[in-house]
Motif scaffolding. Structure first.
Motif, PDB file in Angstrom:
ATOM      1  N   ARG A 145       0.697  -1.264  -0.322  1.00 18.36           N
ATOM      2  CA  ARG A 145       0.187   0.036  -0.063  1.00 18.36           C
ATOM      3  C   ARG A 145       0.911   1.250  -0.147  1.00 18.36           C
ATOM      4  O   ARG A 145       1.957   1.293   1.351  1.00 18.36           O
ATOM      5  CB  ARG A 145      -0.913   0.154   1.001  1.00 18.36           C
ATOM      6  CG  ARG A 145      -1.865  -1.424   1.224  1.00 18.36           C
ATOM      7  CD  ARG A 145      -2.936  -1.524   2.456  1.00 18.36           C
ATOM      8  NE  ARG A 145      -1.910  -1.578   3.314  1.00 18.36           N
ATOM      9  CZ  ARG A 145      -1.747  -2.809   3.515  1.00 18.36           C
ATOM     10  NH1 ARG A 145      -2.039  -4.352   3.061  1.00 18.36           N
ATOM     11  NH2 ARG A 145      -0.771  -3.426   5.337  1.00 18.36           N
ATOM     12  N   ALA A 147       0.196   5.782  -0.257  1.00 20.54           N
ATOM     13  CA  ALA A 147      -0.047   6.797   0.370  1.00 20.54           C
ATOM     14  C   ALA A 147       0.016   8.020  -0.189  1.00 20.54           C
ATOM     15  O   ALA A 147       1.248   7.983  -0.199  1.00 20.54           O
ATOM     16  CB  ALA A 147      -0.659   7.130   2.031  1.00 20.54           C
ATOM     17  N   PRO A 151      -1.211   9.157   4.069  1.00 18.78           N
ATOM     18  CA  PRO A 151      -2.982   8.387   4.668  1.00 18.78           C
ATOM     19  C   PRO A 151      -4.667   9.301   4.575  1.00 18.78           C
ATOM     20  O   PRO A 151      -4.370   9.613   5.101  1.00 18.78           O
ATOM     21  CB  PRO A 151      -1.946   7.476   5.378  1.00 18.78           C
ATOM     22  CG  PRO A 151      -1.072   7.868   5.944  1.00 18.78           C
ATOM     23  CD  PRO A 151      -0.893   8.888   5.765  1.00 18.78           C
ATOM     24  N   TYR A 169       1.225   1.838   5.281  1.00 18.76           N
ATOM     25  CA  TYR A 169       1.986   1.808   4.715  1.00 18.76           C
ATOM     26  C   TYR A 169       3.116   1.793   3.842  1.00 18.76           C
ATOM     27  O   TYR A 169       3.670   1.974   5.114  1.00 18.76           O
ATOM     28  CB  TYR A 169       1.283   3.076   3.186  1.00 18.76           C
ATOM     29  CG  TYR A 169      -0.303   3.553   3.670  1.00 18.76           C
ATOM     30  CD1 TYR A 169      -0.832   3.293   2.091  1.00 18.76           C
ATOM     31  CD2 TYR A 169      -0.738   4.014   4.567  1.00 18.76           C
ATOM     32  CE1 TYR A 169      -2.391   3.480   2.995  1.00 18.76           C
ATOM     33  CE2 TYR A 169      -2.121   4.699   5.551  1.00 18.76           C
ATOM     34  CZ  TYR A 169      -3.092   4.012   4.225  1.00 18.76           C
ATOM     35  OH  TYR A 169      -4.135   4.158   3.325  1.00 18.76           O
ATOM     36  N   THR A 172       5.149   6.108   1.872  1.00 19.40           N
ATOM     37  CA  THR A 172       3.965   7.892   1.651  1.00 19.40           C
ATOM     38  C   THR A 172       4.688   8.846   0.754  1.00 19.40           C
ATOM     39  O   THR A 172       5.720   8.841   1.289  1.00 19.40           O
ATOM     40  CB  THR A 172       3.953   8.408   3.056  1.00 19.40           C
ATOM     41  OG1 THR A 172       2.519   7.099   3.756  1.00 19.40           O
ATOM     42  CG2 THR A 172       3.010   9.205   2.817  1.00 19.40           C
TER      43      THR A 172
END
Length: 464
Positions: A145, A147, A151, A169, A172
């Motif tokens: 994941r 961001a 996030p 995450y 980022t």
């Protein structure tokens, strides 16, 4: 200021973007710069794997459409999930430019990498139940994941989590400038690695900064121990902490470190000069360029007297540990450069002593600095440095292995050593924070405070 190190509030970021637009750069152009820059990082992490981009209704969602189109054009399998249609003109234009699939719901979205572009730094209220559930569901079905900007569900200026059970995450990607939430807990704990995509934001007056690697230099060819700085460490009833601080100070750049011992320590490094004469008598030495007081000091009446004597010398000083508990406003002399290094409990105690009322750790540190005239190094897993003139610096993530007894004594020793070289308290604090983190990185895992102190030499070498 290096614009790549600025940390901006939501209001400052909005003003900076408005300045770019007023200067002739369109919102669409800024979105393309930000989205394509973020797409480069997503491309690297994806490594050919299928990507799902979750897009919200605002410009953060517009960035998501730009990312999705950039990845699709490179041949990567991409799907967009958009629970709400774009509402801003730029986001609508980015949606029209995207040539791939758009799903209104996430039930059929599966892949290896989720890119969260639901909401960015402007979010000030919790995600709706529908959006929160969608985000958690997609996160559970995507092992990787990322961001974009922040996030979703994070408050930018405070680092607060606006919803429960938000996902974590791998990466980022900050857009345009760093935000406070990138460095403040609890938000920072779930962001993974941090990368910045510049969009041309200029210098913002009054902006905070990220603490970066200091630019240090070897001593001059004609240097000697006194020109490099004499650092005095005022000992107390408990010699262990004082010796740790002294070991760090000896490696922090000062040319000469003296331990002004209350009682002769049981053991000390051969290179550490130990003085046991009365504290006031030793501090009359005009060659002393900085004092550290607090580690191992104790909290009884005698310790309070030693603190008062140390501060009455009128020399630049680092105030740490027990000294922070004993400190009273009437002990401070106006115009003397001072650095206080409290952890959260000591910060609260200092705020009571100086009648500071503020909500939140950052606000307390800034208010205390202004009220006391001291630079405040509020140490912890999300360390920050506040100066009386309003300057503010946030520390980048440091190894969590620093959470050991004696780590703060090492930090104080480094800071005092840097001040002894002639550096002002704010700069010395920032340098000490970076060197402290670098020493921990060089130590690796599960080190002791003694090993951390010895690693300061390597940290100095990394900054040359």
């Amino acid at each position: 200021m290096d614009t790549a190190r600025q940390v901006l509030t939501v209001a400052q970021m909005q003003a900076a973007e408005r300045a770019l637009i007023d200067g002739g750069t369109s919102v669409d152009a800024l979105m393309q710069i930000a989205g394509r820059g973020a797409a480069d990082w997503v491309w690297r992490v994806a490594a050919g794997r299928a990507v799902t981009v979750l897009c919200g209704p605002g410009n953060n969602g517009g960035d998501g459409y730009v990312i999705a189109e950039a990845l699709r054009a490179r041949g990567l399998p991409v799907k967009v999930v958009a629970p709400v249609a774009p509402k801003t003109d730029a986001a609508q234009n980015a949606r029209r430019a995207y040539k791939g699939d758009v799903l209104g719901s996430g039930k059929d979205a599966r892949g290896q990498l989720l890119v969260d572009c639901l909401f960015g730094s402007g979010l000030a209220r919790p995600l709706s139940a529908e959006h929160s559930l969608l985000l958690r569901d997609l996160a559970a079905r995507h092992p990787l994941r990322i961001a974009v900007d922040l996030p979703s569900g994070v408050e930018s200026d405070s680092g607060a989590l606006l919803n429960e059970r938000l996902p974590s995450y791998r990466l980022t990607i900050a857009l345009g400038a760093w935000k406070f939430a990138h460095f403040l807990l609890p938000a920072r704990g779930s962001m993974g690695d941090l990368k910045l995509v510049p969009i041309g934001v200029g210098a913002v007056e009054g902006a905070a900064q990220v603490i970066g690697r200091p630019e240090l230099f070897a001593p001059a060819v004609d240097a000697h121990k006194y020109t490099r700085g004499l650092c005095a460490v005022a000992g107390g009833a408990m010699p262990g902490a004082t010796l740790l601080a002294s070991e760090a100070a000896m490696r922090g750049g000062a040319g000469y470190v003296k331990l002004l011992a209350h009682h002769p320590p049981g053991s000390a490094s051969a290179g550490l000069v130990v003085e046991t004469r009365p504290l006031g008598e030793v501090l009359d030495d005009k060659r002393i360029s900085a004092i550290l007081v607090g580690p191992g000091l104790g909290r009884d009446r005698e310790a309070s007297d030693r603190l008062q004597t140390a501060l009455a010398a009128g020399k630049p000083a680092v105030i740490d540990a027990d000294a922070l508990v004993l400190l009273r406003p009437d002990m401070l002399r106006e115009g003397v450069p001072l650095l206080a290094t409290p952890h959260d409990g000591e910060l609260e105690a200092l705020c009571r002593s100086f009648a500071v009322v503020a909500s939140g750790r950052q606000a307390r540190a800034q208010a205390l600095a202004k009220a006391s005239g001291m630079v405040v190094l509020a140490k912890g897993p999300d360390t920050l440095v506040a100066a009386p003139d309003g300057r503010l610096a946030s520390a980048p993530p440091a190894p969590s292995w620093l959470s050991i007894a004696g780590s703060g004594d090492v930090l104080a020793g480094i800071a005092a050593s840097r001040m002894a070289t002639g550096i002002a308290p704010f700069e010395a604090a920032c340098e000490a924070v970076w060197l402290h983190g670098e020493a921990a990185r060089q130590c690796g895992a599960a080190f002791t405070a003694e090993e951390l102190a010895r690693a300061v030499s390597g940290a100095i070498a990394a900054a040359l």
